[in-house]
Design a protein around this motif. Structure first.
Motif, PDB file in Angstrom:
ATOM      1  N   ARG A 319       0.827  -1.200   0.000  1.00 36.13           N
ATOM      2  CA  ARG A 319       0.000   0.000   0.000  1.00 36.13           C
ATOM      3  C   ARG A 319       0.873   1.266   0.000  1.00 36.13           C
ATOM      4  O   ARG A 319       2.070   1.188   0.242  1.00 36.13           O
ATOM      5  N   GLY A 320       0.229   2.399  -0.254  1.00 42.24           N
ATOM      6  CA  GLY A 320       0.929   3.668  -0.116  1.00 42.24           C
ATOM      7  C   GLY A 320       1.423   4.269  -1.407  1.00 42.24           C
ATOM      8  O   GLY A 320       2.213   5.219  -1.366  1.00 42.24           O
ATOM      9  N   LEU A 321       0.974   3.755  -2.555  1.00 45.92           N
ATOM     10  CA  LEU A 321       1.361   4.389  -3.819  1.00 45.92           C
ATOM     11  C   LEU A 321       0.818   5.827  -3.850  1.00 45.92           C
ATOM     12  O   LEU A 321       1.497   6.742  -4.307  1.00 45.92           O
ATOM     13  N   VAL A 322      -0.401   5.986  -3.385  1.00 46.84           N
ATOM     14  CA  VAL A 322      -0.981   7.308  -3.138  1.00 46.84           C
ATOM     15  C   VAL A 322      -1.209   7.382  -1.640  1.00 46.84           C
ATOM     16  O   VAL A 322      -1.879   6.518  -1.068  1.00 46.84           O
ATOM     17  N   ARG A 323      -0.675   8.389  -0.977  1.00 51.44           N
ATOM     18  CA  ARG A 323      -0.752   8.419   0.488  1.00 51.44           C
ATOM     19  C   ARG A 323      -0.568   9.835   1.015  1.00 51.44           C
ATOM     20  O   ARG A 323      -0.198  10.750   0.276  1.00 51.44           O
ATOM     21  N   TYR A 324      -0.855   9.970   2.304  1.00 48.34           N
ATOM     22  CA  TYR A 324      -0.525  11.210   3.016  1.00 48.34           C
ATOM     23  C   TYR A 324       0.981  11.202   3.293  1.00 48.34           C
ATOM     24  O   TYR A 324       1.510  10.283   3.912  1.00 48.34           O
ATOM     25  N   THR A 325       1.661  12.234   2.833  1.00 46.63           N
ATOM     26  CA  THR A 325       3.088  12.380   3.112  1.00 46.63           C
ATOM     27  C   THR A 325       3.454  13.848   2.905  1.00 46.63           C
ATOM     28  O   THR A 325       2.585  14.683   2.684  1.00 46.63           O
ATOM     29  N   THR A 326       4.713  14.156   2.996  1.00 48.69           N
ATOM     30  CA  THR A 326       5.194  15.510   2.717  1.00 48.69           C
ATOM     31  C   THR A 326       6.141  15.459   1.528  1.00 48.69           C
ATOM     32  O   THR A 326       6.662  14.390   1.185  1.00 48.69           O
ATOM     33  N   GLU A 327       6.363  16.606   0.917  1.00 48.07           N
ATOM     34  CA  GLU A 327       7.274  16.634  -0.231  1.00 48.07           C
ATOM     35  C   GLU A 327       8.683  16.223   0.182  1.00 48.07           C
ATOM     36  O   GLU A 327       9.348  15.443  -0.523  1.00 48.07           O
ATOM     37  N   ASN A 328       9.148  16.707   1.322  1.00 43.95           N
ATOM     38  CA  ASN A 328      10.479  16.302   1.796  1.00 43.95           C
ATOM     39  C   ASN A 328      10.491  14.831   2.177  1.00 43.95           C
ATOM     40  O   ASN A 328      11.464  14.121   1.916  1.00 43.95           O
ATOM     41  N   GLY A 329       9.422  14.364   2.807  1.00 41.54           N
ATOM     42  CA  GLY A 329       9.353  12.963   3.206  1.00 41.54           C
ATOM     43  C   GLY A 329       9.343  12.030   2.018  1.00 41.54           C
ATOM     44  O   GLY A 329       9.969  10.961   2.038  1.00 41.54           O
ATOM     45  N   LEU A 330       8.644  12.426   0.944  1.00 44.04           N
ATOM     46  CA  LEU A 330       8.598  11.603  -0.264  1.00 44.04           C
ATOM     47  C   LEU A 330       9.952  11.576  -0.951  1.00 44.04           C
ATOM     48  O   LEU A 330      10.423  10.514  -1.398  1.00 44.04           O
ATOM     49  N   ALA A 331      10.615  12.743  -1.015  1.00 44.62           N
ATOM     50  CA  ALA A 331      11.908  12.809  -1.705  1.00 44.62           C
ATOM     51  C   ALA A 331      12.995  12.057  -0.949  1.00 44.62           C
ATOM     52  O   ALA A 331      13.851  11.403  -1.562  1.00 44.62           O
ATOM     53  N   ALA A 332      12.950  12.123   0.395  1.00 44.08           N
ATOM     54  CA  ALA A 332      14.007  11.501   1.196  1.00 44.08           C
ATOM     55  C   ALA A 332      13.660  10.087   1.638  1.00 44.08           C
ATOM     56  O   ALA A 332      14.493   9.417   2.250  1.00 44.08           O
ATOM     57  N   GLY A 333      12.444   9.635   1.364  1.00 40.55           N
ATOM     58  CA  GLY A 333      12.048   8.291   1.763  1.00 40.55           C
ATOM     59  C   GLY A 333      11.883   8.131   3.265  1.00 40.55           C
ATOM     60  O   GLY A 333      12.180   7.068   3.817  1.00 40.55           O
TER      61      GLY A 333
END
Length: 487
Positions: A319-333
């Protein structure tokens, strides 16, 4: 310079003998109706929980009783506002200002921290759109059935389904308008008037106006309110940064997208996790494609998250292909713990501190608020006059407003000049949450008046609330005024 005449072809094209049809081209695109597909999941459950919570509060609050009256009532006629045990007068407008400031800072805080959670879960436009869509699905079916029904001819079945939906919308809208008016007119009296359609002109206006607004906004305009009318969609970017929680598509994991069978090896096919089913678009109430990145039309409802997770479950993917996250969190994993730690950044801490200070100040001010209020007005008919034995008399009118829910007794005294005395007719008894005008005659003996001299002199009134049954300490309030000594 070329001075040759225009080509013949150009002349011919402008000739009236040409029979070519004129084609009108519109620069405005017709609004396409959006048919959101029904979806189930964790965030849909949260959204419906808030729909139930907000509507139970909205429709139920006017029917609650408190001290033999309506618990929440904004009585504009008598200029009193009842909020459970709190009685406010127009002079308490500062508290309304405080509540608005608290709401604004709370919006700033929640937006900086978690994006458009208000829009996606608790905004009235979102809530009522969900309710109206529920009626629509009950009468017309889910997305495919509604699209087929709209595209088909007007048969008896279509008339019945469309008519039933419209009737349900209208009844619900009128009930909503009736409840709104019930916050300003005692709702039980309003219900009795509703049976005989005996509303007053303003009650008719607001029931119909608020009902029509609900019907139009939630039934027809829907996402257009969020996209074009709501200012929040436009200035939200000023409160967003790369550590704001948003709904986003993990392109690094999902691309290149493409359909495949459940048993196919996506790596061997050179495909990402996205199966390009377009369900995220079909469930979106504003009709956007979340895979195109952050867009101002996104209200953060997470319907795309729920439907994408269900597809990932069926395909056997994480799961999590589309999810609540942040731009920095997505870029840095970042994992969830790292992402939430970064959420406590200076902007959020400053908003939180300011909000806490304002709420504390508002609470302390309400707790220390005087249990009564007084307005002093000079009697314009007789500003100052000389009565018996040369005594100077000024007449005042005092409005004493009892902000408690029990009858109170008051005593009025005047001071500020030697020899000043106040005469009040009768005992000052004021009923629960009532206001009483009192005429006060203020006297100054001749010798003191001569010593003070002619003109205007500052004085004050001390109004004391006497303790009930002789128990407890009295409460006093001082109001300033002036005393006139004629020449």
């Amino acid at each position: 310079m070329n001075d040759s005449p225009a080509p013949a072809a150009s002349t011919a094209s402008s000739s009236p003998a040409t029979d070519a049809p004129v084609k009108m081209v519109s620069l405005y695109e017709k609004t396409k109706k959006i048919y959101p597909k029904a979806v189930s999941g964790l965030f849909v459950q949260w959204r419906w929980a808030l729909v139930w919570l907000t509507q139970i509060v909205y429709y139920g609050l006017p029917w609650l009783s408190w001290n033999d009256r309506q618990a929440v009532l904004f009585d504009l006629g008598s200029r009193r506002f009842y909020i459970f045990g709190l009685v406010l007068y127009p002079q308490d407008f500062i508290y309304l200002t405080g509540i608005l400031i608290v709401s604004a800072y709370a919006l700033f805080l929640f937006t900086a921290l978690a994006g458009r959670l208000w829009c996606g879960y608790a905004c009235p436009q979102t809530v009522y759109t969900e309710i109206f869509l529920w009626f629509e699905k009950k009468f017309e079916g889910d997305r495919a059935a509604r699209m087929k029904l709209d595209a088909g001819p007007w048969t008896g079945n279509k008339w019945l389904r469309k008519g039933g939906k419209q009737l349900a919308w209208i009844v619900f809208s009128l009930w909503t308008g009736f409840t709104f008016v019930g916050y300003f007119t005692p709702v039980r009296e309003l219900a009795v008037s509703a049976v005989s359609l005996g509303f007053g002109p303003w009650e008719w206006f607001w029931v119909l106006f608020y009902g029509f607004a609900t019907y139009g906004n939630a039934g027809y305009m829907r996402e257009q309110v969020c996209k074009y009318m709501c200012p929040y969609a436009r200035f939200q970017s000023a409160m967003f940064d790369k550590d704001t929680l948003i709904i986003t598509y993990d392109a690094a994991r999902g691309e290149p997208r493409g359909s495949r069978s459940k048993k196919a090896d996506a790596t061997a096919l050179g495909l990402g996790a996205c199966v390009d089913c377009n369900l995220c678009v079909q469930v979106c109430p504003t009709g956007i494609d979340i895979r195109k990145g952050l867009q101002y039309e996104c209200i953060g409802c997470a319907a795309c998250v729920d439907v994408c997770d269900s597809v990932m479950d069926k395909m056997g993917y994480a799961r999590g292909l589309v999810r609540y996250t942040t731009e920095n969190g997505l870029a840095a994993g970042w994992n969830r713990a790292q992402m939430w730690r970064r959420a406590l950044r200076p902007r959020v801490l400053i908003y939180t501190a300011i909000l806490f200070v304002i709420v504390a100040a508002l609470g302390v001010s309400l707790a220390l608020r005087s249990p009564f209020k007084v307005d002093v007005v000079r009697d314009r008919a007789s500003l100052a006059r000389i009565v018996e034995d040369g005594v100077i008399e000024n007449i005042y009118r005092l409005q004493i407003m009892n902000t408690t829910e029990s009858a109170q007794t008051y005593r009025v005294e005047a001071g500020g000049l030697d020899g000043l005395s106040a005469k009040v007719d009768g005992v000052l008894n004021v009923g629960p949450a009532e206001a009483r005008w009192v005429t006060v005659e203020v006297h100054l003996d001749a010798s003191q008046a001569q010593r003070a001299g002619s003109g205007s002199h500052p004085i004050h009134f001390d109004i004391q609330r006497l303790p009930e049954g002789g128990a407890g300490a009295p409460v006093s309030l001082r109001e300033k005024s002036t005393f006139l000594v004629p020449r």
